[in-house]
Motif scaffolding. Structure first.
Motif: not given
Length: 427
Positions: A315-320, A400-403
């Motif tokens: 949870p919250g990983l992509r937002e960070l 995680s975000f760029v993926r």
């Protein structure tokens, strides 16, 4: 119950000992065919030039030259899951190199995996690939190495764990996984294709990195290009069969030749261990051999790597990660991951970013991204490392975000994944 377990364990131990003994007997009593004696080839300029070219095709300096050391004098460590192996001295020094070797001795090492004294060589030296070389190519390579300045540099003793440091274990491994055979042209294929197969399977030893290996370090039959984890470096050599990883079947031949020659093309930029291969090897290939290798690699059948069990997202990983991307990455790679042509790779739609195994993306975040400085691309753009700037959690968040941004779709990377992806040796 305990007695039965003890008996089973004793039986397994006895079986292992019998296998090792059998392997030793195989190695002692089933010697590979001896290389026929022949007079040394006259070291003409043409022969030496051919040998030098072949040494570049095989990227021999990559293992046999320590950083800052004399060319081909060996001494560098090659880390394997079974311990460290040290590359020997290939210069013609009489005491510590190949000065006392003959062409036939050298051929036995390449083709049969045996040293001058008959000792079985560790398969960390990829004789399983080099066995495919023709005798003429082996002789040319040897002539070139004999022309080098002699350097006195003893090889450190290998640091392999028991039983992998025994000749019995080497013999058993060979009995299971090795049969020496010079490359034979495949009927129905063109001369160009066969040349590309000879280079890729043999001296180029592509499967040494891109092959899928079993627990004893042997490349699985039929999976020579199916992808493999380079544990010591924490990089992944992607599958050359999988369109989602590194298959080049859909590339134009010109783009593939450009990438092998310069490390950069409209399709991709070479980073990590592959950039070293291009720097030390493929950039030196002749136009004809580049075309041959490209033809062979583009002919490899396509199939997907089996999907792994999906991991539960954090949870919250992509937002960070979105915030970290804006702070550290958007200036070069663009707000929408579009990149800059001929400078900064696009992340949107990138296979490297979305590969099932996130190791390479994490290593680029940690170590930076540096394309090879080749003759065709002497001043490539680079990316700084962020290992000292971002924590494990932040690296996982950014990955995680760029993926999963701009249409990308891949599993999240967890902080534990980053923690587990630690190289066994700083390199």
């Amino acid at each position: 119950m305990k007695a039965r377990l003890a008996v089973a364990a004793l039986g397994a131990l006895l079986l292992l000992l019998l296998l090792l003994a059998g392997g030793a007997l195989y190695g002692l009593n089933h010697l590979d065919e001896a290389a026929p004696p022949k007079p040394a080839a006259l070291a003409t300029p043409a022969l030496l030039a051919r040998g030098e070219y072949l040494s570049l095709v095989g990227n021999c300096m990559g293992c046999h030259t320590q950083r800052g050391g004399a060319p081909y004098a060996g001494g560098g460590a090659i880390t394997t899951p079974f311990g460290d192996v040290y590359a020997p001295n290939l210069t013609p020094d009489a005491a510590t190199g190949l000065g006392q070797w003959s062409e036939s001795d050298f051929w036995a090492a390449l083709h049969n995996g045996r040293s001058k004294d008959g000792r079985l060589l560790t398969p960390a030296f990829p004789y399983t690939n080099y066995a495919l070389l023709t005798r003429d190519d082996a002789d040319a390579l040897f002539a070139y190495l004999q022309s080098l300045p002699a350097v006195s540099q003893p090889r450190p003793a290998h640091a392999l764990r028991w039983p992998y440091n025994t000749q019995a274990a080497m013999a058993l491994w060979r009995a299971l996984y090795f049969r020496p055979a010079v490359y034979q042209n495949e009927p129905g294929r063109s001369a160009e294709w066969n040349r590309g197969a000879y280079l890729s399977q043999g001296l180029g030893h592509c499967s040494a990195c891109h092959g899928t290996r079993n627990g004893l370090g042997a490349v699985l039959a039929g999976e020579e290009f199916a992808g493999g984890m380079l544990e010591a470096l924490a990089w992944y050599a992607p599958s050359l069969h999988d369109p989602a990883e590194a298959s080049v079947a859909a590339w134009s031949p010109q783009a593939l030749r450009q990438w092998l020659k310069t490390g950069s093309s409209p399709e991709a930029t070479a980073l990590g261990p592959m950039s070293e291969v291009i720097l030390g090897s493929t950039q030196h290939l002749s136009d004809a051999d580049l075309a041959a290798m490209a033809a062979y690699l583009q002919s490899l059948p396509q199939f997907a790597v089996p999907a792994a069990q999906p991991k539960r997202p954090e949870p919250g990983l992509r937002e960070l990660g979105r915030t970290l991307y804006a702070d550290h990455c958007a200036r070069c790679h663009g707000e929408h991951g579009e990149g800059v042509a001929s400078a900064y790779p696009a992340l949107a739609g990138s296979r490297s970013v979305q590969m099932q195994n996130p190791a390479n993306l994490l290593r680029i975040i940690q170590r930076g991204g540096f394309a090879p400085a080749t003759a065709g691309n002497p001043r490539p753009y680079g990316m700084p490392p962020f290992a000292g700037v971002l924590s494990d959690t932040e690296q996982a968040a950014l990955a995680s975000f760029v993926r999963n941004a701009w249409g990308n779709q891949a599993a999240d990377v967890r902080p534990l994944d980053v923690l587990q992806l630690k190289p066994r040796r700083v390199n």
